[in-house]
Design a protein around this motif. Structure first.
Motif, PDB file in Angstrom:
ATOM      1  N   ALA A 117       0.830  -1.213   0.000  1.00  0.00           N
ATOM      2  CA  ALA A 117       0.000   0.000   0.000  1.00  0.00           C
ATOM      3  C   ALA A 117       0.863   1.261   0.000  1.00  0.00           C
ATOM      4  O   ALA A 117       0.537   2.248  -0.681  1.00  0.00           O
ATOM      5  CB  ALA A 117      -0.936  -0.007   1.208  1.00  0.00           C
ATOM      6  N   SER A 166      -1.132   0.509   6.115  1.00  0.00           N
ATOM      7  CA  SER A 166      -2.306   1.347   5.834  1.00  0.00           C
ATOM      8  C   SER A 166      -1.910   2.812   5.932  1.00  0.00           C
ATOM      9  O   SER A 166      -2.330   3.521   6.860  1.00  0.00           O
ATOM     10  CB  SER A 166      -3.435   1.023   6.822  1.00  0.00           C
ATOM     11  OG  SER A 166      -3.752  -0.348   6.773  1.00  0.00           O
ATOM     12  N   SER A 197      -4.773   5.978   5.888  1.00  0.00           N
ATOM     13  CA  SER A 197      -5.562   6.261   7.088  1.00  0.00           C
ATOM     14  C   SER A 197      -4.731   6.966   8.142  1.00  0.00           C
ATOM     15  O   SER A 197      -5.205   7.884   8.824  1.00  0.00           O
ATOM     16  CB  SER A 197      -6.135   4.960   7.664  1.00  0.00           C
ATOM     17  OG  SER A 197      -5.080   4.050   7.965  1.00  0.00           O
TER      18      SER A 197
END
Length: 518
Positions: free
Chosen positions: A319, A510, A513
């Motif tokens: 990611a 992630s 976020s």
């Protein structure tokens, strides 16, 4: 007659007791001004320029490039152009000097009426600088302030016969040390002088070091750069033509060895000194000094004093890699590197787990016993390991917790550049509170790193490579890396270290976020 002043090598910061003389920036006979850089010296931290606190003519250089000098020892002798005169100083100053034949007082006449010439203007400028101090003060040494007094000491009168092979020996005053330093004629002949287009045309310390290591004589080289400047390519070209001399050592007696194929003895002669333990020839001896000496001392102290522990975790960085790729499509020239993003996650994690951004301090209390405490900081100075030609150094980004990923990327590039040029200051290299080490650039996955003393933790990042990974119950190929945290077990337990490591790992997996919350 003006007494020669001797400038002692100052304390260059953080209690360093020695420095290696890299290069002279002036030569005997040069006219210099206050605060003019006179030499480049390499400490355990960096290569720095040393400014002169005096203006005048260079009378002597106390050291050769490559020589290690002790702090407090003579560096350069300067004969002031005009000696400062105090208000109220007698116009005639008798000073007794000793001679082999007789003792005769010397008198010094000082003009009371200034003469409006270029020389008098320069003298007034020098007096003003000398009284005010240059302001360019190194740690442990400063130029004289406005209230300083200047004492004249007359050199001894020497009776000598002038010949083509004999010179008089000047006596010079060591400012602030109360000692005398005498430079003989033979010593003066050893002082390096700068020849236009020769040694004076070498600017880069890296070029000089390369030439020194390969035995290239810069004094007889014409540079290909502007105004004859000797460039790295010039030295590299000379290296290919100049064979490197092997380490000198006594030849050993021929040694009989048995040939495996014929079984007959053969006489083999070695041109190297033989090591008594291994029986092998010693091809080279490299003194441990400069950055390598500092690294050795720091790592030894870290391992001997810090009870360290290590935790690690494998991370799916797909990611983060994709996020950077998307940003690069819209911001080609301003996209932060992956290390900058990870640095941002680290500073956020240290706010959540501040125990890893501390220092363990042991001091002696009033009763003579040992007192220990954990020192916490208001902010994060994030150090990062940078490999340079001088060895591994750790410049630090001050107040990194207040910077964005883009700002961190800018600082990483800036500090890496000055570290590789040898221009990083002791503050740049010695003010970190936590270190981030990207050893993945060397193609390795993990490392049990040594903590950068006196910090209490270091986070290592391995290479990012394609690996099989289970995603949603199915096997997939993902961009994976490994994080390794080594920490001082005195400041926290495994739960704190694991919590911080997991926080950074989650941020990498992630990133969108987390960045939205920062």
């Amino acid at each position: 007659m003006t007494a020669t002043k001797v400038f002692l090598l100052p304390d260059l910061g953080e209690g360093l007791t020695e420095a290696e003389l890299v290069n002279w920036l002036v030569a005997v006979g040069d006219e210099i001004r206050v605060d003019q850089p006179i030499a480049e010296v390499e400490t355990a931290k960096s290569v720095v320029e040393v400014p002169s606190p005096y203006a005048g003519t260079v009378a002597g250089l106390h050291g050769e490039p490559g020589q290690t000098l002790d702090v407090g020892k003579p560096l350069i002798s300067v004969t002031p152009s005009i000696e400062p005169v105090e208000t109220g100083t007698p116009l005639v100053e008798p000073v007794e000097t000793e001679s082999a034949e007789t003792t005769t007082p010397l008198v010094e006449l000082v003009e009371t009426e200034p003469v409006e010439t270029k020389e008098s203007a320069a003298a007034e400028t020098y007096r003003a600088e000398e009284k005010a101090g240059s302001g360019n003060v190194l740690i442990g040494y400063g130029t004289p302030g406005g209230t300083s007094t200047f004492r004249r000491t007359r050199p001894s009168r020497a009776s000598a016969v002038s010949t083509s092979s004999t010179r008089s020996t000047p006596s010079v005053e060591t400012e602030g040390a109360g000692a005398k330093l005498t430079t003989s004629a033979d010593d003066a002949l050893l002082l390096r002088t700068r020849v236009p287009g020769k040694l004076g045309a070498v600017i880069s310390p890296l070029v000089r070091r390369m030439a020194k290591e390969h035995g290239v004589d810069l004094g007889h080289m014409q540079g290909s750069g502007e105004s004859g400047l000797i460039m790295r390519r010039d030295v590299e070209a000379a290296i290919t033509k100049t064979p490197v001399k092997p380490a000198q050592g006594p030849l050993v007696e021929p040694v009989e060895t048995k040939a495996f194929e014929t079984g007959h003895p053969q006489a083999v002669e070695s041109k190297y000194t033989i090591d008594a333990r291994t029986g092998l020839g010693i091809t080279k001896r490299t003194p441990v000094r400069g950055v390598r000496k500092a690294v050795a001392a720091n790592m030894t102290r870290s391992r001997s004093e810090i009870p360290e522990a290590t935790v690690w975790v494998a991370v799916d960085a797909t990611a983060l890699v994709e996020l950077r790729a998307d940003l690069k499509k819209t911001e080609v020239h301003n996209t932060p590197g992956l290390l900058a993003f990870i640095a941002r996650f680290v500073t956020a994690g240290l706010k959540k787990y501040p125990a890893l951004n501390t220092r363990f301090v042991s001091t002696e209390d009033t009763s003579g016993g040992e007192s220990q405490e954990i020192m916490e900081f208001d902010g994060v100075n994030l150090g990062f390991a940078a490999q340079t030609d001088r060895g591994l150094v750790v410049p630090s980004i001050r107040n990194a917790d207040k910077l964005s990923a883009k700002q961190l990327d800018t600082e990483i590039k800036r500090l890496t550049a000055i570290a590789r040029d040898g221009k990083a200051t002791p503050t740049d290299l010695g003010s970190g509170t936590f270190t981030l080490n990207n050893y993945g650039v060397f193609g390795v996955d993990g490392s049990a790193a040594i903590i950068n003393y006196p910090e209490v933790a270091i986070l290592g990042v391995g290479r990012i490579v394609d690996k099989p990974w289970v995603v949603g119950g199915e096997l997939a190929v993902r961009k994976a890396t490994e994080l390794t945290l080594t920490f001082d077990h005195r400041v926290c337990d495994g739960g704190t270290a694991a919590g911080f490591l997991r926080y950074v790992a989650d941020a990498i997996e992630s990133p969108t976020s987390l960045l939205a919350d920062l």
